[in-house]
Design a protein around this motif. Structure first.
Motif, mmCIF file in Angstrom:
data_model
loop_
_atom_site.group_PDB
_atom_site.id
_atom_site.type_symbol
_atom_site.label_atom_id
_atom_site.label_comp_id
_atom_site.label_asym_id
_atom_site.label_seq_id
_atom_site.Cartn_x
_atom_site.Cartn_y
_atom_site.Cartn_z
ATOM 1 N N TYR A 1 -1.120 -7.551 5.715
ATOM 2 C CA TYR A 1 -0.677 -6.437 4.883
ATOM 3 C C TYR A 1 0.037 -5.388 5.731
ATOM 4 O O TYR A 1 -0.240 -5.251 6.932
ATOM 5 C CB TYR A 1 -1.878 -5.774 4.213
ATOM 6 C CG TYR A 1 -2.232 -6.326 2.854
ATOM 7 C CD1 TYR A 1 -1.744 -5.733 1.694
ATOM 8 C CD2 TYR A 1 -3.079 -7.420 2.722
ATOM 9 C CE1 TYR A 1 -2.075 -6.207 0.438
ATOM 10 C CE2 TYR A 1 -3.433 -7.904 1.472
ATOM 11 C CZ TYR A 1 -2.927 -7.290 0.327
ATOM 12 O OH TYR A 1 -3.260 -7.775 -0.913
ATOM 13 N N ASN A 2 0.920 -4.619 5.103
ATOM 14 C CA ASN A 2 1.481 -3.455 5.784
ATOM 15 C C ASN A 2 0.499 -2.285 5.665
ATOM 16 O O ASN A 2 -0.561 -2.402 5.032
ATOM 17 C CB ASN A 2 2.854 -3.099 5.208
ATOM 18 C CG ASN A 2 2.785 -2.657 3.747
ATOM 19 O OD1 ASN A 2 1.728 -2.697 3.119
ATOM 20 N ND2 ASN A 2 3.914 -2.248 3.212
ATOM 21 N N ASP A 3 0.824 -1.167 6.249
ATOM 22 C CA ASP A 3 -0.095 -0.020 6.291
ATOM 23 C C ASP A 3 -0.337 0.581 4.909
ATOM 24 O O ASP A 3 -1.397 1.166 4.657
ATOM 25 C CB ASP A 3 0.448 1.067 7.231
ATOM 26 C CG ASP A 3 0.431 0.635 8.690
ATOM 27 O OD1 ASP A 3 -0.330 -0.301 9.014
ATOM 28 O OD2 ASP A 3 1.178 1.230 9.491
ATOM 29 N N THR A 4 0.622 0.442 4.007
ATOM 30 C CA THR A 4 0.467 1.035 2.677
ATOM 31 C C THR A 4 -0.089 0.040 1.656
ATOM 32 O O THR A 4 -0.194 0.358 0.465
ATOM 33 C CB THR A 4 1.817 1.580 2.181
ATOM 34 O OG1 THR A 4 2.818 0.544 2.283
ATOM 35 C CG2 THR A 4 2.243 2.775 3.019
ATOM 36 N N MET A 5 -0.440 -1.129 2.096
ATOM 37 C CA MET A 5 -1.111 -2.136 1.274
ATOM 38 C C MET A 5 -0.294 -2.563 0.051
ATOM 39 O O MET A 5 -0.855 -2.946 -0.979
ATOM 40 C CB MET A 5 -2.479 -1.618 0.807
ATOM 41 C CG MET A 5 -3.471 -1.432 1.925
ATOM 42 S SD MET A 5 -3.957 -3.019 2.647
ATOM 43 C CE MET A 5 -4.914 -2.469 4.064
ATOM 44 N N ASP A 6 1.027 -2.526 0.162
ATOM 45 C CA ASP A 6 1.854 -2.967 -0.958
ATOM 46 C C ASP A 6 2.861 -4.038 -0.543
ATOM 47 O O ASP A 6 3.812 -4.337 -1.281
ATOM 48 C CB ASP A 6 2.578 -1.783 -1.607
ATOM 49 C CG ASP A 6 3.467 -1.017 -0.629
ATOM 50 O OD1 ASP A 6 3.541 -1.407 0.561
ATOM 51 O OD2 ASP A 6 4.084 -0.019 -1.053
ATOM 52 N N LYS A 7 2.656 -4.625 0.620
ATOM 53 C CA LYS A 7 3.497 -5.723 1.073
ATOM 54 C C LYS A 7 2.658 -6.660 1.936
ATOM 55 O O LYS A 7 1.877 -6.218 2.775
ATOM 56 C CB LYS A 7 4.693 -5.210 1.883
ATOM 57 C CG LYS A 7 5.613 -6.307 2.395
ATOM 58 C CD LYS A 7 6.768 -5.730 3.238
ATOM 59 C CE LYS A 7 7.666 -6.835 3.777
ATOM 60 N NZ LYS A 7 8.750 -6.306 4.629
ATOM 61 N N ASN B 1 6.160 -8.406 -2.201
ATOM 62 C CA ASN B 1 6.229 -6.958 -2.391
ATOM 63 C C ASN B 1 5.532 -6.592 -3.698
ATOM 64 O O ASN B 1 5.863 -7.143 -4.760
ATOM 65 C CB ASN B 1 7.693 -6.500 -2.430
ATOM 66 C CG ASN B 1 8.446 -6.916 -1.179
ATOM 67 O OD1 ASN B 1 8.145 -6.446 -0.084
ATOM 68 N ND2 ASN B 1 9.430 -7.803 -1.325
ATOM 69 N N ARG C 1 2.392 -1.687 -6.483
ATOM 70 C CA ARG C 1 1.500 -0.605 -6.060
ATOM 71 C C ARG C 1 0.506 -1.172 -5.055
ATOM 72 O O ARG C 1 0.309 -2.392 -4.983
ATOM 73 C CB ARG C 1 0.769 0.005 -7.251
ATOM 74 C CG ARG C 1 -0.001 -0.994 -8.089
ATOM 75 C CD ARG C 1 -0.554 -0.343 -9.353
ATOM 76 N NE ARG C 1 -1.210 -1.309 -10.220
ATOM 77 C CZ ARG C 1 -0.563 -2.059 -11.120
ATOM 78 N NH1 ARG C 1 0.759 -1.936 -11.252
ATOM 79 N NH2 ARG C 1 -1.222 -2.903 -11.883
ATOM 80 N N PRO C 2 -0.135 -0.344 -4.278
ATOM 81 C CA PRO C 2 -1.088 -0.845 -3.282
ATOM 82 C C PRO C 2 -2.230 -1.630 -3.933
ATOM 83 O O PRO C 2 -2.777 -1.219 -4.955
ATOM 84 C CB PRO C 2 -1.611 0.440 -2.622
ATOM 85 C CG PRO C 2 -0.528 1.443 -2.843
ATOM 86 C CD PRO C 2 0.045 1.123 -4.190
ATOM 87 N N ASP C 3 -2.562 -2.753 -3.317
ATOM 88 C CA ASP C 3 -3.680 -3.564 -3.813
ATOM 89 C C ASP C 3 -4.193 -4.438 -2.666
ATOM 90 O O ASP C 3 -3.702 -5.534 -2.444
ATOM 91 C CB ASP C 3 -3.247 -4.445 -4.981
ATOM 92 C CG ASP C 3 -4.423 -5.121 -5.666
ATOM 93 O OD1 ASP C 3 -5.492 -5.231 -5.027
ATOM 94 O OD2 ASP C 3 -4.291 -5.547 -6.825
#
Length: 496
Positions: A150-156, A216, A219-221
């Motif tokens: 995951y990326n840092d913002t949890m949306d990718k 992508n 929203r973050p999940d």
């Protein structure tokens, strides 16, 4: 059956193990493994008439029983080799699959609602998933996927696929297959399985190269990827072969043509026969897992998927060694069958909870948009009228522990301490007819001359629909709620 290389074979045949883990209810203690040299079997709770006399096991060199070919089966599907019984793994579906014949025998489009091939049979050897999760210890097992991050913002999520994976026709499995599958499902929302959820959560899939792609999210999940692509055995997100499906209408494509080798899969087995009586999957010696040195071939040369009508029939097949793995048996059926076939094994060596911890609970679902059920006091009154201990003891002989929270046995020990204040406040597991009546009176209901709750001259009538594989609890729950003042009728529905 011959002893398999347990370590090499475990994840190839993992869905068999997970099947009983998810369906076989039991204690929270660690499950005890079955002996290596004996056929594994499922277990599960409540009383049945004992099966008839013991049948002798199949002889070692006896070919596995096959369903007679039907006239409408293509010649290529009829031409199957003989495989000895001790090289054949015979299984049936989950307990919600009790039926006398397979359905959709010439339609293997598992993305269509109602088509359960991926859930019951294809995932045993034909279909492989990106990752699997061992629900006993939480271990993530990379398979045709190698890693994700995951990326840092949890949306990718960036995903790496395993190099060398091939479809059964020899075409490489790539990131383009994954992107095509996701795009196909979303494009057919809401008519395909998972399509509404994916359309809501997934913004796009970007392919970097054959082995790398990114998902992508809208929203973050942080749980999305594991839930959709990381469980393997249970989420049934089968990736399809782009080079086949891109030329078809996904909503009408049957994904079945024995002459072309369809359905394609990346797994070690291919479908060689499909009839209402049996599905036969034979091992492919050219499987990518061996070619790449990832692992050895699985031990069974054949997987034979048969329908089973009910719990009694399954017990008879276990006794006769005509079934190696399948539905969890009711407790009484299991104990009677084990008395006649000492090779029968469950996940626990002692009862009354023979089965492994369950991944699911039995739940009573009410439509909150319907009259009466839209009132929270009525729903609480129904809940207070249910005696969970009585259902466990009478319907399942104590083989299924009662629960009052929507949390499976896997997580109950970890979550209970965090929820104890809520449990104490609401006490949802209590059976109390006085409190049930008080709730109904608060909501403006009174009892008629027959003792049933009414309001404005209208009686609260309930049809309790329970599928056949859950039928032991039906009459008991019906009686409990009638005693609580509800005009309820138990109806046995189709498997659901």
């Amino acid at each position: 059956m011959n002893t398999f290389n347990i370590r090499k074979t475990f994840w190839i045949l993992m869905p068999f193990i997970v099947m009983a883990i998810l369906v076989g209810c039991g204690s929270d203690e660690a499950a005890e493994p079955a002996a290596k040299t004996e056929p594994a079997a499922a277990s599960e709770p409540a009383k049945k008439a004992e099966p008839t006399a013991k049948t002798e096991p199949a002889k070692k060199d006896e070919p596995a029983k096959e369903a007679p070919a039907e006239d409408n089966v293509p010649a290529s599907a009829k031409d199957v080799k003989e495989v000895p019984r001790n090289r054949t793994l015979v299984f049936t579906g989950w307990s919600d699959y009790y039926k006398t014949q397979h359905d959709n025998v010439e339609n293997f489009n598992s993305w269509l609602p109602g088509n359960q091939h991926s859930r019951h049979a294809m995932n045993k050897g034909l279909t492989e998933y990106l990752f699997y999760t061992n629900l006993n210890n939480g271990e993530l097992v990379p398979w045709i996927g190698e890693s994700f991050e995951y990326n840092d913002t949890m949306d990718k999520i960036d995903v790496v696929l395993r190099d060398g994976v091939k479809w059964s026709d020899g075409v490489p499995f790539t990131a383009n297959d994954v992107k095509f599958t996701v795009d196909m499902v979303i494009a057919n929302s809401p008519d395909m399985n998972r399509s509404s959820a994916w359309a809501d959560m997934i913004k796009s899939v970007d392919v970097t190269d054959d082995l790398h792609f990114s998902i992508n999210l809208n929203r973050p999940d942080p749980r999305f990827f594991i839930n959709q692509f990381g469980l393997g055995h249970e989420n049934h997100t089968a990736i399809v072969a782009k080079h086949v499906w891109e030329n078809e209408d996904a909503m009408t494509f049957a994904n079945y043509d024995p002459e072309k080798g369809w359905p394609l899969g990346t797994g070690a087995y291919e479908l060689v026969r499909s009839t209402p009586e049996a599905q036969i999957y034979d091992r492919r010696d050219d499987w990518w897992g061996v070619e790449t040195g990832f692992t050895d071939l699985p031990g069974p040369e054949r997987l034979l998927f048969i329908p089973v009508a009910d719990d009694d029939v399954a017990g008879q097949l276990y006794i006769a060694n005509d079934l190696d793995y399948g539905p969890p048996l009711l407790k009484g059926t299991f104990e009677a069958a084990k008395a006649r076939n000492d090779s029968l094994r469950s996940f626990n060596s002692k009862g009354p909870e023979w089965g492994a911890a369950d991944g699911c609970n039995f739940v009573l679902i009410m439509n909150n948009q319907k009259k009466h059920f839209d009132n929270v006091d009525v729903r609480w009154a129904i809940n207070l009228g249910i005696n969970r201990d009585e259902i466990s003891n009478l319907a399942y002989e104590g083989g299924m522990p009662p629960v009052s929270l929507p949390i499976s046995s896997y997580g109950v020990k970890q979550y209970l301490p965090l929820m104890q204040d809520i449990i104490d406040k609401y006490d949802a597991g209590t059976h109390d007819l006085d409190k049930s009546a008080a709730r109904m009176e608060k909501a403006g209901y009174s009892k008629d001359s027959a003792g049933y709750w009414t309001k404005d001259g209208e009686k609260v009538e309930i049809t309790l629909e329970i599928p056949s594989w859950m039928r032991p609890q039906g009459p008991i729950l019906e009686k409990q709620l009638q005693t609580a003042g509800f005009d309820i009728v138990f109806k046995q529905g189709e498997p659901a």
